[in-house]
Design an enzyme around this catalytic site. Structure first.
Site, short mmCIF file in Angstrom:
data_model
loop_
_atom_site.label_atom_id
_atom_site.label_comp_id
_atom_site.label_asym_id
_atom_site.label_seq_id
_atom_site.Cartn_x
_atom_site.Cartn_y
_atom_site.Cartn_z
N GLN A 179 0.88 -1.29 0.05
CA GLN A 179 -0.02 0.13 -0.05
C GLN A 179 1.02 1.31 0.09
OE1 GLN A 179 -3.00 0.54 -0.47
NE2 GLN A 179 -3.85 -1.53 -0.36
N SER A 199 3.41 -4.71 -5.10
CA SER A 199 2.80 -5.33 -6.06
C SER A 199 2.44 -4.34 -7.11
CB SER A 199 1.37 -5.68 -5.34
OG SER A 199 0.63 -6.29 -6.27
N THR A 237 8.62 -19.35 -15.56
CA THR A 237 9.04 -18.41 -16.87
C THR A 237 8.11 -17.30 -16.28
OG1 THR A 237 8.93 -20.25 -18.22
CG2 THR A 237 8.36 -18.23 -19.04
N CYS A 325 -10.17 -7.95 0.50
CA CYS A 325 -9.85 -9.28 0.72
C CYS A 325 -10.91 -9.87 1.77
CB CYS A 325 -8.52 -9.73 1.33
SG CYS A 325 -7.42 -8.46 0.27
C1 LIG Z 1 -3.19 -5.72 -1.90
C2 LIG Z 1 -2.25 -6.04 -0.76
C3 LIG Z 1 -1.43 -7.15 -0.73
C4 LIG Z 1 -1.48 -8.27 -1.87
O1 LIG Z 1 -1.14 -7.97 -2.97
P1 LIG Z 1 -1.65 -8.90 -4.27
O2 LIG Z 1 -0.81 -8.36 -5.39
O3 LIG Z 1 -3.03 -8.59 -4.58
O4 LIG Z 1 -1.54 -10.26 -4.09
C5 LIG Z 1 -0.76 -7.32 0.27
N1 LIG Z 1 -0.37 -6.54 1.22
C6 LIG Z 1 -1.04 -5.37 1.21
C7 LIG Z 1 -1.11 -4.31 2.18
C8 LIG Z 1 -2.05 -4.98 0.04
O5 LIG Z 1 -2.74 -4.29 0.20
#
Ligand SMILES: *Cc1c(COP(=O)(O)O)cnc(C)c1O
Length: 389
Positions: A179, A199, A237, A325
């Protein structure tokens, strides 16, 4: 009707600049990066360019960036990779009660496997207590993992100070910065962390690609086993278009960071001011001082957040209760519980996150809609007679 997306912490749209960069890697540039002919090498070079772009955003060396399948995988790798590597040294892990489920459920799995986990509390602002952290350390502690920015209430934890405590006791330190990336400046050297998860889809990149920063010299076990990709540390891959998109999104995030923060804050603060001024019996959860620039988490007393969400959805507005989630379950948010919000008020809580495509007109439309929706719900709520609505 307008369409207003205020759930940028759940995911973000892919920016056009990012998409354009990715497209050729689905079609004419499809070579496997492990192949030795030209289109293979071209893919390999594209990945290494992306590695430099992601590294630059967090001030790491490109060789310290390992691409993964998502942020969740990066968190899992940090936890299980450390636990397996250092099992002989100790079986104790310290984290917090407010982590993402990628961390909490990984720790829960380790608890079933003989590990002990300490979950740190947060105070009324949403921040951990560094003294409690230091007191939790034992000679069996092998990993401390504390998130940089919370995904529900947006609070920014004191990671530099926490990592310094870990280093003093020679314990590996990981932070989930999913985040934080693109929303606060991140410098891994300055923070002093050993591992950091990110991410792409939270920073206007594609879904299904993440990365784990592993500081040079840090040894943890591999999580994915197979080929020699990612310097023999993450098999499989590579998701070449996804990685290319992540790189481009990181480059844009670095280039526009100040602008992004200023824009987000301005809109978020306007929404906050309008809600607090125009809708009675509402309060904001978590400190406004150390906070994600686009995050606003608000409790509307005496009504259900889910009802607000569904009525806003009918007006073209996307928000969430808790995090994406946990919204499929009716469990009250573990983050708001840790913050001390009473359970009936947790149920009246909505998370708004603004982003680069949000406009002031969007915010005013949401504030107007909220006023109407909250009033309507309170009129039909069972406590309205008591409160005199
Ligand atoms: C979205 C999120 C994740 C997970 O990332 P993904 O790529 O969706 O698996 C992990 N930690 C936090 C704090 C997130 O907001």
């Amino acid at each position: 009707m307008r369409n207003v997306y205020l759930d940028y912490s759940a995911t973000t749209p892919v920016k056009d600049e990012v998409l354009q960069e990715m497209l050729p890697y689905f079609t004419e540039k499809y070579g496997n990066p492990s192949s030795l002919y030209d289109i293979g090498l071209e893919s390999k070079e594209a990945i290494n360019r992306a590695r430099e772009q992601v590294a630059a955003l967090i001030n790491a060396k490109p060789s310290e960036i390992y691409f993964t399948g998502c942020g969740t995988e990066a968190d899992n790798w940090a936890v299980f990779g450390t636990a397996e590597k250092l099992r002989a040294k100790g079986n104790h892990i310290i984290t917090t009660r407010v982590e993402h489920h990628a961390m909490l459920h990984s720790c829960a799995a380790l608890e079933k496997d003989g590990f002990a986990v300490t979950y740190l509390d947060i105070d009324k602002d949403g921040l951990i207590d560094l003294k409690q952290l230091e007191e939790a350390i034992t000679d069996k502690t092998i990993l401390i993992s504390i998130m940089l920015v919370n995904n529900e209430i947006g609070t920014i934890e004191p990671i530099k100070e926490a990592a310094a405590i870990a280093r003093k006791h020679q314990i590996l330190f990981h932070t989930d910065a999913v985040q934080a990336l693109g929303n606060v400046p991140i410098d891994v050297k300055e923070l002093g962390v050993d591992m950091l998860s990110v991410s792409a889809h939270k920073i206007y990149g594609p879904k299904g690609v993440g990365a784990l920063y592993i500081r040079k010299g840090v040894q943890i076990n591999n999580y994915m086993h197979g080929g020699a990709q990612e310097n023999r540390r993450r098999a499989g891959t590579e998701n070449v278009p996804g990685i290319v998109g992540f790189g481009k999104a990181a480059e844009i995030a670095l280039r526009d960071l100040d602008k992004h923060i200023e824009h987000s804050k301005k809109l978020r603060d306007h929404l906050r001011e309008r809600i607090l001024a125009e809708i009675p019996d509402t309060f904001v959860n978590g400190t406004m001082e150390h906070r994600h620039p686009g995050n606003l988490n608000v409790t509307f007393e005496y009504i259900e957040g889910e009802a607000i969400l569904l009525l806003l959805n009918q007006l073209g507005i996307c928000v969430s209760t808790g995090s994406a989630c946990s919204s499929a379950s009716l469990e009250p948010s573990h983050v708001l519980s840790a913050l001390g919000v009473p359970v009936e008020m947790i149920h009246g809580t909505v998370r708004f996150t603004v982003g680069d495509m949000t406009t002031m007109e969007d915010i005013d439309y949401v504030a107007d809609s909220l006023k109407m929706v909250v009033q309507r719900l309170r009129e039909i709520s069972s406590v309205n007679s008591a409160k005199g609505w």
